[in-house]
Design a protein around this motif. Structure first.
Motif, mmCIF file in Angstrom:
data_model
loop_
_atom_site.group_PDB
_atom_site.id
_atom_site.type_symbol
_atom_site.label_atom_id
_atom_site.label_comp_id
_atom_site.label_asym_id
_atom_site.label_seq_id
_atom_site.Cartn_x
_atom_site.Cartn_y
_atom_site.Cartn_z
ATOM 1 N N LEU A 79 -2.008 17.759 11.651
ATOM 2 C CA LEU A 79 -0.663 18.087 13.092
ATOM 3 C C LEU A 79 -0.506 19.339 14.296
ATOM 4 O O LEU A 79 -1.025 19.977 13.894
ATOM 5 C CB LEU A 79 0.311 17.811 12.556
ATOM 6 N N PRO A 80 -1.474 18.928 15.092
ATOM 7 C CA PRO A 80 -1.763 19.630 16.368
ATOM 8 C C PRO A 80 -0.730 20.604 16.391
ATOM 9 O O PRO A 80 -1.452 22.027 16.870
ATOM 10 C CB PRO A 80 -2.675 19.486 17.520
ATOM 11 N N HIS B 235 0.669 -1.460 -0.115
ATOM 12 C CA HIS B 235 -0.062 -0.273 -0.494
ATOM 13 C C HIS B 235 0.724 1.512 0.170
ATOM 14 O O HIS B 235 1.993 0.922 1.091
ATOM 15 C CB HIS B 235 -0.919 0.318 1.162
ATOM 16 N N VAL B 236 0.646 2.132 -0.327
ATOM 17 C CA VAL B 236 1.416 3.515 -0.855
ATOM 18 C C VAL B 236 0.926 4.823 -0.753
ATOM 19 O O VAL B 236 2.341 4.985 -0.138
ATOM 20 C CB VAL B 236 0.924 3.869 -2.684
ATOM 21 N N SER B 237 0.181 3.998 -0.166
ATOM 22 C CA SER B 237 -0.801 5.359 1.123
ATOM 23 C C SER B 237 -0.882 5.277 2.613
ATOM 24 O O SER B 237 -1.396 4.003 2.609
ATOM 25 C CB SER B 237 -1.899 6.000 0.493
ATOM 26 N N LEU B 238 -0.365 5.872 2.917
ATOM 27 C CA LEU B 238 -0.630 5.468 4.887
ATOM 28 C C LEU B 238 -0.982 7.241 5.584
ATOM 29 O O LEU B 238 -0.557 8.277 5.171
ATOM 30 C CB LEU B 238 0.880 5.352 5.235
ATOM 31 N N PHE B 239 -2.145 7.463 6.180
ATOM 32 C CA PHE B 239 -2.715 8.167 6.552
ATOM 33 C C PHE B 239 -2.906 8.135 7.908
ATOM 34 O O PHE B 239 -2.802 6.940 8.626
ATOM 35 C CB PHE B 239 -4.056 8.390 6.299
ATOM 36 N N TRP B 240 -2.601 8.981 8.792
ATOM 37 C CA TRP B 240 -2.516 9.234 10.164
ATOM 38 C C TRP B 240 -3.777 10.517 10.847
ATOM 39 O O TRP B 240 -4.234 11.317 10.493
ATOM 40 C CB TRP B 240 -1.220 9.785 11.102
ATOM 41 N N TYR B 241 -5.100 9.683 11.237
ATOM 42 C CA TYR B 241 -6.098 10.084 12.335
ATOM 43 C C TYR B 241 -5.940 10.166 13.444
ATOM 44 O O TYR B 241 -5.248 8.985 14.351
ATOM 45 C CB TYR B 241 -6.447 9.286 11.675
ATOM 46 N N GLN B 242 -6.677 10.921 14.207
ATOM 47 C CA GLN B 242 -6.264 11.176 15.301
ATOM 48 C C GLN B 242 -8.516 11.136 16.072
ATOM 49 O O GLN B 242 -9.194 12.392 15.275
ATOM 50 C CB GLN B 242 -6.114 12.758 16.465
ATOM 51 N N LEU C 105 -5.425 6.167 14.949
ATOM 52 C CA LEU C 105 -5.937 5.341 13.797
ATOM 53 C C LEU C 105 -4.525 5.424 12.703
ATOM 54 O O LEU C 105 -4.760 6.332 12.541
ATOM 55 C CB LEU C 105 -6.788 5.759 13.424
ATOM 56 N N CYS C 106 -4.269 4.468 12.628
ATOM 57 C CA CYS C 106 -3.712 4.587 11.078
ATOM 58 C C CYS C 106 -4.069 3.906 9.814
ATOM 59 O O CYS C 106 -5.507 2.972 10.178
ATOM 60 C CB CYS C 106 -2.143 3.931 10.727
ATOM 61 N N ALA C 107 -4.457 4.432 8.630
ATOM 62 C CA ALA C 107 -5.344 3.754 7.317
ATOM 63 C C ALA C 107 -3.853 3.914 6.629
ATOM 64 O O ALA C 107 -3.166 4.666 6.006
ATOM 65 C CB ALA C 107 -6.475 4.449 7.422
ATOM 66 N N THR C 108 -4.740 2.532 5.780
ATOM 67 C CA THR C 108 -3.511 2.722 4.148
ATOM 68 C C THR C 108 -4.155 1.838 3.314
ATOM 69 O O THR C 108 -5.710 2.384 3.018
ATOM 70 C CB THR C 108 -2.623 1.339 4.163
ATOM 71 N N GLN C 109 -4.212 2.734 2.560
ATOM 72 C CA GLN C 109 -4.531 3.124 0.738
ATOM 73 C C GLN C 109 -3.148 2.520 -0.217
ATOM 74 O O GLN C 109 -2.379 3.431 -0.195
ATOM 75 C CB GLN C 109 -4.525 4.481 0.304
ATOM 76 N N LEU D 126 -4.697 13.695 10.343
ATOM 77 C CA LEU D 126 -3.697 14.212 10.930
ATOM 78 C C LEU D 126 -2.346 14.375 9.801
ATOM 79 O O LEU D 126 -2.074 15.723 9.763
ATOM 80 C CB LEU D 126 -2.292 13.514 12.177
ATOM 81 N N THR D 127 -2.128 14.159 9.206
ATOM 82 C CA THR D 127 -0.958 13.482 7.871
ATOM 83 C C THR D 127 -0.587 12.269 7.815
ATOM 84 O O THR D 127 -1.707 11.118 7.908
ATOM 85 C CB THR D 127 0.610 13.239 9.185
#
Lengths: 113, 114
Positions: free
Chosen positions: B60-61, B29-36, B91-95, B46-47
């Motif tokens: 990012l806060p 998975h190429v894309s990675l996201f962080w959420y709060q 939370l981490c998410a990938t795409q 977040l990023t």
């Protein structure tokens, strides 16, 4: 800030009944997704509907999208106790290029056996 | 791997302590996201990384938050000098590829700052 707003905030039904949750959003979108989150767990993807689609089905789930009203609904038919969870709609950041999702606050669904 | 994994699942930190949260994406998975996600709220962005490049960190806060993905696979979210308001689920998410596709989420790390 959060774009989507789910309605109702909480819903309690009996097993076997249908559950309908609504989501409204503010800006143009490429697609809208629905996720489920069980208590203390991560988000499970349920269904994605694109902006040029009006309705989509997946098993007991039916999602509609009305881009003119900037709203979507999620229908769960013949609910089960295992459907108890929080449900979130999420839209993409249309104006951005990164594809990060913008979530609502969620609908907390309780299905009583 | 079968899904996105995150560690630790739970973290209790004393105020002022540094923490590091890890995300192992779905292979390829190429894309990675962080959420709060704060209690009772939906996740907030977040990023975002595309491979090893951090393309967006606008969520990012504060400058106490730092994320990296040096080899385009595993990512680490670091929070320095933690504060009570940092308590949340991360939370981490990938795409798989480009934008506008399904994001797959990990189970999250629940951080409690005392």
């Amino acid at each position: 800030s959060q774009q989507g707003e789910e309605d109702p905030q909480a819903l309690s039904i009996q097993e076997g009944e249908n559950a309908t949750m609504n989501c409204s959003y503010k800006t143009s979108i490429n697609n809208l997704q629905w996720y489920r989150q069980n208590s203390g767990r991560g988000l499970v993807h349920l269904i994605l509907i694109r902006s040029n689609e009006r309705e989509k089905h997946s098993g007991r789930l039916r999602v509609t999208l009305d881009t003119s009203k900037k709203s979507s609904s999620l229908l769960i038919t013949a609910s089960r106790a295992a459907d108890t969870a929080s449900y979130f709609c999420a839209t993409d950041d249309y104006g951005g290029s990164q594809g990060n999702l913008i979530f609502g606050k969620g609908t907390k669904l309780s299905v009583k056996p | 791997g079968a899904g996105v994994s995150q560690s630790p699942r739970y973290k209790v930190a004393k105020r002022g302590q540094d923490v590091a949260l890890r995300c192992d994406p779905i292979s390829g998975h190429v894309s990675l996201f962080w959420y709060q996600q704060a209690l009772g709220q939906g996740p907030e962005f977040l990023t975002y990384f595309q491979n090893e490049a951090q393309l967006d960190k606008s969520g990012l806060p504060s400058d106490r938050f730092f994320a990296e993905r040096p080899e385009g696979s595993v990512s680490t979210l670091k929070i320095q000098r933690t504060q009570q308001e940092d308590s949340a689920v991360y939370l981490c998410a990938t795409q798989k590829g480009g934008v506008w596709e399904t994001q797959y989420f990990g189970p999250g790390t629940r951080l409690l700052v005392l």
